[in-house]
Write an enzyme that holds these catalytic residues in place. Sequence first.
Site, short mmCIF file in Angstrom:
data_model
loop_
_atom_site.label_atom_id
_atom_site.label_comp_id
_atom_site.label_asym_id
_atom_site.label_seq_id
_atom_site.Cartn_x
_atom_site.Cartn_y
_atom_site.Cartn_z
N PHE A 5 44.61 -73.20 -24.53
CA PHE A 5 45.97 -72.92 -25.03
C PHE A 5 46.55 -75.13 -25.66
O PHE A 5 45.59 -75.85 -25.04
CB PHE A 5 47.42 -73.32 -23.63
N THR A 53 41.87 -67.76 -22.67
CA THR A 53 42.77 -67.90 -23.77
C THR A 53 42.66 -69.76 -23.63
O THR A 53 42.40 -69.91 -22.09
CB THR A 53 43.96 -67.48 -23.29
#
Length: 692
Positions: A290, A288
């Site tokens: 960010f 992921t």
Amino acid sequence: MKKHEFQEDGNAPSELTNARVEIDRVDRELIRLLKRRMEAVRTVGDVKLEGPALPFVDAGREREVLHAWVREAQAQGLSEYFTGRILREILNYSRRTQENGPGRGPEGGGRRTVRVGYQGSPGSYSDLACTKLFAARGDVVERMGYSCFGLVVRALEEGEIDYALLPVENSVTGSIGEVNQLLVTRNLAVVDEETCTVDHCLVGLRGAQIGELREIRSHPVALGQCQRMFSSLREARAVDHFDTAGAARSVREAGDPTIAAIASAEAAERYGLAILREGVADQVHNQTRFLLLSKEAERVDTRWPGKTTLTFTVKDRSGALAACLKVLADHSINLTRLESRAEPETPWEYMFLADLEGYAEDANVASALGELRPWTNHLRVLGSYPSRALEERPIELPPLERGNGKQRTRSKSAPKAANAPAPATLHALPADQKRSIIRAGSAEIGGNRFTLILGPCAVESRDQIHEAAAMIKTRGAHLMRGGAFKPRSSPYSFQGLGFEGLTFLAEAGRRYELPIVTEVLRPEDVDPVARDADVLQVGARNMHNTELLKALGRIRRPVLLKRGMSATLEELLQAAEYIMAGGNHRVILCERGIRTFETSTRNTLDVSAVPVLKARTHLPVIVDPSHAAGVRELVTPLALAAAAVGADGLIVECHPDPSAALCDKEQALRPEDLEQLVEKLRPIVASQGRTL
Ligand code: PEP
Ligand code: MN
């Protein structure tokens, strides 16, 4: 016979004890060696900081280090793969240590305390990403978990936290729509990025049996990423939870061995749960990304490889998006992400969100952004930051070379120019003479249609503005004007109805299908006024108010910018540049009369402003004959002159009953005056190749 015998008293054989002592000793030695290595790395970093021509990442040197490492590992009979991974982490640590400069970094002195908000509970992936990023930035972190992304952003806007760390995309499930929508609609700066490996585990109470599970809780995205596991556990149903770590905590609280959660190993540890199964995600490589958001942009050292995030809307012209992409390609700029988001203020228009390699201040990127301008209605750089996603790319283990491998290869990326040139002038008429057409609701300003903006000086009451709307709707208006905030010369004159007036104006605009134009006086009112108004007006008295202009640069509504009473045309264009530099390219210029020695008129209409501006800028130019004339009889002749010199439209004051007007009653046209104005305009507008 066994080689190592356990002793009668149950104690471990002495070889085991000795080996463990040896392991502990070696580990201490490894840490001491790592410390020595980091000290040397820091020295290299300090030298790089002093020498402006040295880039932080020297790919050639990194390759050389890797070669030496692998060669040594092979000579010692160690796994190339695992020793390679260890070195990769050491190199990441080294890069970040150098990047932070003296006195900062993971273990530097002078650490600041910062408040960071994220979505979720302690132990969630966002929390882990926060630990990783701030270890690199060298700040002491106070963390705050929020239940949803919108609340994190609100906390940032209200100063409750200094930074928000939000996930924008996942390598398996793609873009995180809600966060990207917040990015394009709110005024936040992107100041850093982080990537985090998502390693889902099935976690439950100690002693829980996988075969007996009836319920598995997690964030819906995490549940979706573990479909294979669910197909093998037919009895267990998936239950949505607002975050992975919160799901783990709820399992602990439920105390039921038939309930489990999908969460990180760290969350299991934090909430005293057992890992029932590791690696339960369908995809092994799950990452992921960010973004770290702040209210203000931050300075970064541009010698570290960087990225820039920007938003833009393209002009409604065929090939506009392709042209934008070509500009980037022509500058050899690598686009690492491009996605389109709905533009809530203008249905069926799209906003693009792009990440590209390089810093906005790099000469090459700055020049590309300048060339994008003619193709965009709006372009805003959200921020430039060090590229950390880069570290997660696998390091390729080099084939072993013959020879001594001593020659040093330098990094491919040239050192950045110390002084990027000033950005191109955004308002200037481009070489191809293409002019901007600005859409405001159903109206278009700057196209083939001559635009009429009609309405009273001020919104005086609900009835008055509805009556005015009805009057102008049947007399050719494309947009309706009306001041809710009035910049009056005397403090004792009517100051306008403020937000209540804006509500009346917006209501009348909706009822009569007329986009509305209204003046905004203060920077802090820009966002709330932009929610209701289709065009925001800057009055003559505020043309030099740079804080107001900057605030207008951050919105995506068109701005009607009036010329100051004593402003030169160059000053008017520089005021427009202020708005455009903030990212908002939808500026309409307005000549409204200037102060001269002549007293027969309220102001002197500078008719020549129209052709002069048209020769210098691609922005539409309209004329306000009302505030130039000051009296009703002169409004129509001045309006006709404006049309004859090539204005794109007019903004004219009128009133259903001028004698009762609270503001500028002498110059307000009556219904019959409007009809005559339109009739007289028709042939002049046609002679300019336009329609009314
Ligand atoms: C207006 O248009 O209401 C107005 C106040 O005009 P100006 O700023 O040109 O005086
Ligand atoms: Mn007025």
